[in-house]
Scaffold this active site. Structure first.
Site, short mmCIF file in Angstrom:
data_model
loop_
_atom_site.label_atom_id
_atom_site.label_comp_id
_atom_site.label_asym_id
_atom_site.label_seq_id
_atom_site.Cartn_x
_atom_site.Cartn_y
_atom_site.Cartn_z
CB SER A 169 -0.86 -0.02 1.26
OG SER A 169 -1.49 1.23 1.48
CE1 TYR A 196 -5.16 -1.68 4.32
CE2 TYR A 196 -3.91 0.34 3.98
CZ TYR A 196 -4.55 -0.78 3.47
OH TYR A 196 -4.55 -1.01 2.11
P1 NAP Z 1 -11.69 -4.79 -1.41
O1 NAP Z 1 -12.57 -4.63 -2.58
O2 NAP Z 1 -12.20 -4.47 -0.05
O3 NAP Z 1 -11.07 -6.25 -1.46
C1 NAP Z 1 -10.53 -6.89 -0.33
C2 NAP Z 1 -10.61 -8.37 -0.56
O4 NAP Z 1 -10.13 -9.07 0.59
C3 NAP Z 1 -12.04 -8.83 -0.78
O5 NAP Z 1 -12.07 -9.87 -1.70
C4 NAP Z 1 -12.41 -9.32 0.60
O6 NAP Z 1 -13.48 -10.20 0.63
C5 NAP Z 1 -11.12 -10.00 0.97
N1 NAP Z 1 -11.07 -10.28 2.39
C6 NAP Z 1 -10.97 -9.42 3.41
N2 NAP Z 1 -11.00 -10.07 4.59
C7 NAP Z 1 -11.14 -11.38 4.30
C8 NAP Z 1 -11.24 -12.56 5.08
N3 NAP Z 1 -11.23 -12.52 6.43
N4 NAP Z 1 -11.37 -13.74 4.45
C9 NAP Z 1 -11.41 -13.79 3.12
N5 NAP Z 1 -11.31 -12.74 2.31
C10 NAP Z 1 -11.18 -11.53 2.90
O7 NAP Z 1 -10.45 -3.84 -1.60
P2 NAP Z 1 -9.23 -3.87 -2.61
O8 NAP Z 1 -8.82 -2.47 -2.77
O9 NAP Z 1 -9.51 -4.68 -3.80
O10 NAP Z 1 -8.12 -4.57 -1.70
C11 NAP Z 1 -7.23 -5.54 -2.18
C12 NAP Z 1 -5.88 -5.31 -1.54
O11 NAP Z 1 -5.34 -4.08 -2.02
C13 NAP Z 1 -5.92 -5.19 -0.03
O12 NAP Z 1 -4.81 -5.83 0.55
C14 NAP Z 1 -5.83 -3.69 0.19
O13 NAP Z 1 -5.30 -3.37 1.45
C15 NAP Z 1 -4.90 -3.32 -0.93
N6 NAP Z 1 -4.88 -1.91 -1.30
C16 NAP Z 1 -5.97 -1.29 -1.80
C17 NAP Z 1 -5.88 0.05 -2.16
C18 NAP Z 1 -7.04 0.80 -2.72
O14 NAP Z 1 -6.93 2.01 -2.91
N7 NAP Z 1 -8.16 0.19 -3.03
C19 NAP Z 1 -4.70 0.74 -1.98
C20 NAP Z 1 -3.60 0.08 -1.46
C21 NAP Z 1 -3.70 -1.25 -1.13
P3 NAP Z 1 -14.99 -9.62 0.89
O15 NAP Z 1 -15.43 -8.97 -0.38
O16 NAP Z 1 -15.75 -10.86 1.23
O17 NAP Z 1 -14.89 -8.64 2.03
#
Ligand code: NAP
Length: 253
Positions: free
Chosen positions: A145, A158
């Site tokens: 991140s 986080y």
């Molecule tokens: P997201 O749409 O919230 O996706 C998160 C994913 O993790 C979802 O598939 C979620 O499943 C899954 N997850 C969370 N807790 C879980 C658990 N206990 N068991 C199984 N699955 C779980 O957000 P995203 O942005 O795509 O995030 C993906 C990664 O990118 C994360 O590590 C996040 O920290 C990182 N990231 C995102 C951003 C951004 O701006 N979006 C920036 C930097 C880093 P559910 O749908 O069932 O909750």
């Protein structure tokens, strides 16, 4: 030929958090590059599966709650028994909990750390063991991140977890590079997914963030695909322990 080195044909990739957001984007990019996909998560993955099957790819789903390490063996054993091997792991699943520092709870701390770094480590360890046994290397990609580099606000767990992801990526690379296992990271900038829904709903924060992104727009899941395919492919064989920012220039600012 160089473009052949980017192909993921005959590779088996585990992607956590495969139902939505960046994980879904990575699954789709991997499938387009020829990999067989094991989608891991707790929610319905129909949308992810449908596109992969539409383009003639293979998708196997493993339901798991990544907050606990109980899921580690079922994920890895399930992958090997279905596809016979594991070549790529993407530790994408992650959660964020926002609260003022003085009110941040132990539950939020533990939930975030368990999901974002504890399970990431032990799943990587088990996948790495299988890669060592297979004897042909492999690729582990950790999703970091901007808060692997910066402090953030109202997100102490986080920031701690994502800073740990960056360091652990380097540590694992140091131990496993000699076995042909590449451990690298991708640090997304501000992307339009569920993770940032609260930020985007806050008009002031949303405008402040947008104003600081040199590219002038938030990222979308498709923006991650190129870096993910590259790091998962033979083209990245000599890259170890590095985290690539896909951030519209945020860190350069
Ligand atoms: P997201 O749409 O919230 O996706 C998160 C994913 O993790 C979802 O598939 C979620 O499943 C899954 N997850 C969370 N807790 C879980 C658990 N206990 N068991 C199984 N699955 C779980 O957000 P995203 O942005 O795509 O995030 C993906 C990664 O990118 C994360 O590590 C996040 O920290 C990182 N990231 C995102 C951003 C951004 O701006 N979006 C920036 C930097 C880093 P559910 O749908 O069932 O909750």
């Amino acid at each position: 030929m160089i473009l052949d080195k980017f192909s993921l044909k005959n590779k088996v990739a585990i992607v956590t958090g495969a139902n939505t957001g960046l994980g879904q984007g990575i699954c789709w990019a991997f499938a387009e590059a020829g990999a067989k996909i094991v989608g891991v998560g707790r929610s319905d993955m129909t949308q992810t599966r449908e596109y992969i099957e539409k383009i003639g790819g293979a998708f196997f789903e493993i339901k798991a709650d990544l907050m606990s390490t109980d899921c580690v063996l079922p994920i890895v054993d399930g992958t090997i028994s279905h596809f016979g091997q594991v070549d790529i792991l993407v530790n994408n699943a992650g959660i964020i909990r926002r609260e003022d520092l003085e009110n941040y709870s132990m539950k939020d701390w533990d939930d975030v750390m368990n999901t974002n770094i504890r399970t990431l480590f032990f799943l990587s360890q088990e996948v790495g063991r299988r890669m060592l046994a297979q004897g042909k290397g492999g690729k582990i990609i950790n999703i970091a991140s901007m808060l692997s580099y910066q402090g953030g606000i109202r997100v102490p767990a986080y920031t701690a977890s994502k800073s740990a992801v960056l360091g652990l990526t380097r540590e694992m690379a140091n131990e496993w590079a000699k076995y042909g296992i590449n451990v690298n990271g991708i640090a997304p900038g501000y992307m339009v997914t569920n993770n940032t829904a609260a930020l985007r709903a806050d008009d002031q924060r949303s405008a402040e963030i947008l104003g600081r992104i040199p590219a002038g727009k938030w990222g979308v899941p498709e923006d991650i695909g190129g870096a993910a395919v590259f790091l998962a492919s033979e083209a990245a064989n000599y890259i170890h322990g590095f985290t690539i920012a896909v951030d519209g220039g945020w860190l350069a600012r």
